[in-house]
Design a protein around this motif. Structure first.
Motif, PDB file in Angstrom:
ATOM      1  N   SER A  81      42.877  51.236  41.035  1.00  0.00           N
ATOM      2  CA  SER A  81      43.102  49.804  40.824  1.00  0.00           C
ATOM      3  C   SER A  81      41.935  48.908  41.202  1.00  0.00           C
ATOM      4  O   SER A  81      41.954  47.712  40.907  1.00  0.00           O
ATOM      5  N   VAL A  82      40.909  49.452  41.843  1.00  0.00           N
ATOM      6  CA  VAL A  82      39.686  48.669  42.038  1.00  0.00           C
ATOM      7  C   VAL A  82      39.087  48.316  40.673  1.00  0.00           C
ATOM      8  O   VAL A  82      38.334  47.356  40.522  1.00  0.00           O
ATOM      9  N   SER A  83      39.475  49.080  39.634  1.00  0.00           N
ATOM     10  CA  SER A  83      39.072  48.768  38.259  1.00  0.00           C
ATOM     11  C   SER A  83      39.517  47.374  37.834  1.00  0.00           C
ATOM     12  O   SER A  83      38.912  46.770  36.937  1.00  0.00           O
ATOM     13  N   THR A  87      38.084  44.270  35.097  1.00  0.00           N
ATOM     14  CA  THR A  87      38.868  43.656  34.028  1.00  0.00           C
ATOM     15  C   THR A  87      38.941  42.143  34.216  1.00  0.00           C
ATOM     16  O   THR A  87      38.750  41.376  33.265  1.00  0.00           O
ATOM     17  N   ALA A  88      39.197  41.716  35.439  1.00  0.00           N
ATOM     18  CA  ALA A  88      39.304  40.281  35.719  1.00  0.00           C
ATOM     19  C   ALA A  88      37.987  39.568  35.420  1.00  0.00           C
ATOM     20  O   ALA A  88      37.972  38.485  34.808  1.00  0.00           O
ATOM     21  N   MET A  89      36.874  40.159  35.822  1.00  0.00           N
ATOM     22  CA  MET A  89      35.589  39.510  35.582  1.00  0.00           C
ATOM     23  C   MET A  89      35.228  39.517  34.096  1.00  0.00           C
ATOM     24  O   MET A  89      34.569  38.592  33.608  1.00  0.00           O
ATOM     25  N   LEU A 126      46.247  37.677  35.565  1.00  0.00           N
ATOM     26  CA  LEU A 126      45.129  37.902  36.498  1.00  0.00           C
ATOM     27  C   LEU A 126      45.576  37.891  37.953  1.00  0.00           C
ATOM     28  O   LEU A 126      45.018  38.599  38.791  1.00  0.00           O
ATOM     29  N   SER A 127      46.579  37.081  38.267  1.00  0.00           N
ATOM     30  CA  SER A 127      47.008  36.872  39.654  1.00  0.00           C
ATOM     31  C   SER A 127      48.283  37.628  40.012  1.00  0.00           C
ATOM     32  O   SER A 127      48.821  37.460  41.103  1.00  0.00           O
ATOM     33  N   HIS A 128      48.769  38.476  39.097  1.00  0.00           N
ATOM     34  CA  HIS A 128      50.021  39.225  39.328  1.00  0.00           C
ATOM     35  C   HIS A 128      51.189  38.272  39.603  1.00  0.00           C
ATOM     36  O   HIS A 128      52.024  38.523  40.483  1.00  0.00           O
ATOM     37  N   GLY A 296      42.042  39.334  40.280  1.00  0.00           N
ATOM     38  CA  GLY A 296      41.484  40.677  40.379  1.00  0.00           C
ATOM     39  C   GLY A 296      41.031  41.088  41.762  1.00  0.00           C
ATOM     40  O   GLY A 296      40.526  42.197  41.947  1.00  0.00           O
ATOM     41  N   PHE A 297      41.195  40.209  42.742  1.00  0.00           N
ATOM     42  CA  PHE A 297      40.800  40.501  44.131  1.00  0.00           C
ATOM     43  C   PHE A 297      41.848  39.947  45.091  1.00  0.00           C
ATOM     44  O   PHE A 297      42.426  38.878  44.839  1.00  0.00           O
TER      45      PHE A 297
END
Length: 449
Positions: A81-83, A87-89, A126-128, A296-297
């Motif tokens: 999931s660090v992937s 994806t977000a960027m 993006l933010s779940h 994504g973070f």
């Protein structure tokens, strides 16, 4: 100091912090890993870098147990999931190119995907905070995870499940489907396959020559063998279809390439600093409260510092990254086993950060901690047990394993490897000790029995 958009803005447009790390001792980190990683078992790699200088880089354990191949810092891993960071960027890159808007809704890209598709926007994915239900559970892992699909759209349609848990923006609920959808949106907006887009717009410009989004069955150079724990035995990880996890997982890379990734982010080689600040700022829910996730973070405060982090656990591999932008300090931990009972990369990375920022950890006494020890009745009807071992507190929910707490202040603690917090205070009414458990917007209060 509170974690705010303004805080990050100041960080990015002033010099990095002057915190020195000459006190980082190799033997301290060696000790953390030697107590966790067995020399003849699955391995791990630790990588620490600050302001362009590698402070520590070392491999432990085996890349392949059966052939007794030692782990090397050059080994590659599926970072799970660090992937999602990539994806977000990619989405924010397309935003900057005018190819999409974060206010675009899901139905405009995939009509009738959800009854709430006109309300679920890209920013919610993006933010779940979309409210969509995830398909990646234990049943999926043992059955459908093996299925191959020809396209991202086929994956989405196969796992289409219109159970909406809440209205978009009301809550934060981690869901891999959000990022599977984002991969498809990237394809629609860019006119390129997701793999090609990331290769051409991130990997190649940043010189990430050992990074891949593999096709089914593609061989990855120097890939460490992935393992799992089954019936208390370490076995080869289960097979899963890579094409199901594009967007949410599936990137394979090395610690050196991950360090290039963070350098690219900080040097504005991926997206603008303004949009990076937005990505690293906790998302604001509909009611005005902050979650613990940006785009994504994860974004939080640790050791009185702004911390940006993520983790990934997927068949046979686990990864944790943690970045402190105020000090330009990056810590990476990767492993070739996905079971936290064998190697927990989240715990390791927290222990390493603790050893670095030890001056920021409050001084505790057994007298103080004993005032917190006991069983608390939570208002929702369950109980939490707090106990200590030496100067370390643990909490234990009904029927669940105990988890270690790390002190932020003398009254506030965090779950060591998860963005949840525990706070103690003494009631002014009856003098009894009370507790507050929080995870994002969710808060539960209780009183000591």
């Amino acid at each position: 100091m509170k974690f705010t958009f303004k805080t990050l803005f100041v960080i990015f447009f002033t010099f990095y912090g002057i915190y020195g790390f000459s006190q980082v001792k190799n033997e301290q980190i060696d000790s953390i890993l030697n107590n966790t990683v067995k020399s003849d078992g699955p391995g791990a790699i630790i990588f620490i870098k600050q302001k362009g200088k590698v402070l520590y880089q070392k491999a432990f354990g085996k890349a392949n147990i059966e052939n007794k191949v030692d782990m090397s810092t050059k080994n590659a891993f599926n970072i799970g999931s660090v992937s999602k960071e990539f994806t977000a960027m990619s989405v924010l890159q397309l935003l900057e190119k005018g190819k999409l808007s974060l206010e675009d809704n899901v139905n405009s890209y995939l009509p009738n995907y959800s009854k709430n598709g006109d309300k679920i926007k890209i920013k919610h994915l993006l933010s779940h905070t979309s409210g969509l239900k995830s398909h990646t559970d234990t049943i999926w892992a043992n059955t459908d995870a093996r299925k191959y699909f020809d396209s991202s759209k086929d994956v989405l349609n196969y796992f289409k499940n219109d159970i909406v848990q809440f209205e978009a923006g009301e809550n934060h609920e981690y869901c891999n489907m959000n990022f599977n959808l984002l991969a498809y949106i990237i394809e629609k907006a860019s006119g390129m396959e997701y793999t090609d887009y990331v290769n051409e717009n991130i990997f190649r410009p940043l010189g990430m020559t050992n990074s891949y989004i593999p096709s089914e069955g593609q061989l990855i150079p120097n890939l460490a063998t992935g393992y799992e724990l089954k019936n208390n035995e370490i076995v080869y990880a289960r097979y899963h279809s890579i094409n199901q996890t594009r967007g949410s997982s599936s990137i394979h890379t090395t610690v050196e390439d991950l360090s290039k990734w963070y350098e690219g982010l900080m040097n504005s080689k991926v997206i603008s600093r303004e949009n990076l600040i937005k990505a690293w700022t906790p998302f604001t829910l509909n009611n005005g409260e902050k979650s613990t996730y940006g785009y994504g973070f994860y974004s939080d405060r640790k050791f009185n510092k702004t911390s940006i982090f993520h983790n990934g656990f997927i068949f046979g591999y686990s990864t944790s990254d943690m970045y402190f932008p105020e000090d330009d300090l990056l810590i990476l931990v990767v492993s070739n086993i996905s079971d936290i009972n064998v190697i927990n990369t989240n715990t390791i990375i927290f222990d390493i950060a603790s050893s670095i920022y030890k001056s920021e950890i409050p001084k505790l006494t057994t007298v103080l901690l004993d005032t917190y020890v006991g069983t608390y009745l939570i208002e929702k009807g369950f109980k939490v047990k707090i106990f200590r071992k030496g100067l370390v507190l643990f909490n234990e929910f009904d029927g669940q394993s105990a988890v270690e707490l790390a002190a932020e202040t003398k009254t506030k603690f965090r779950v060591k490897d998860f963005p949840a917090k525990v706070e103690f205070y003494q009631s002014s009414e009856d003098g009894r000790m009370r507790i507050i458990l929080s995870n994002g917007r969710e808060k539960y209060e209780g009183i000591k029995e």
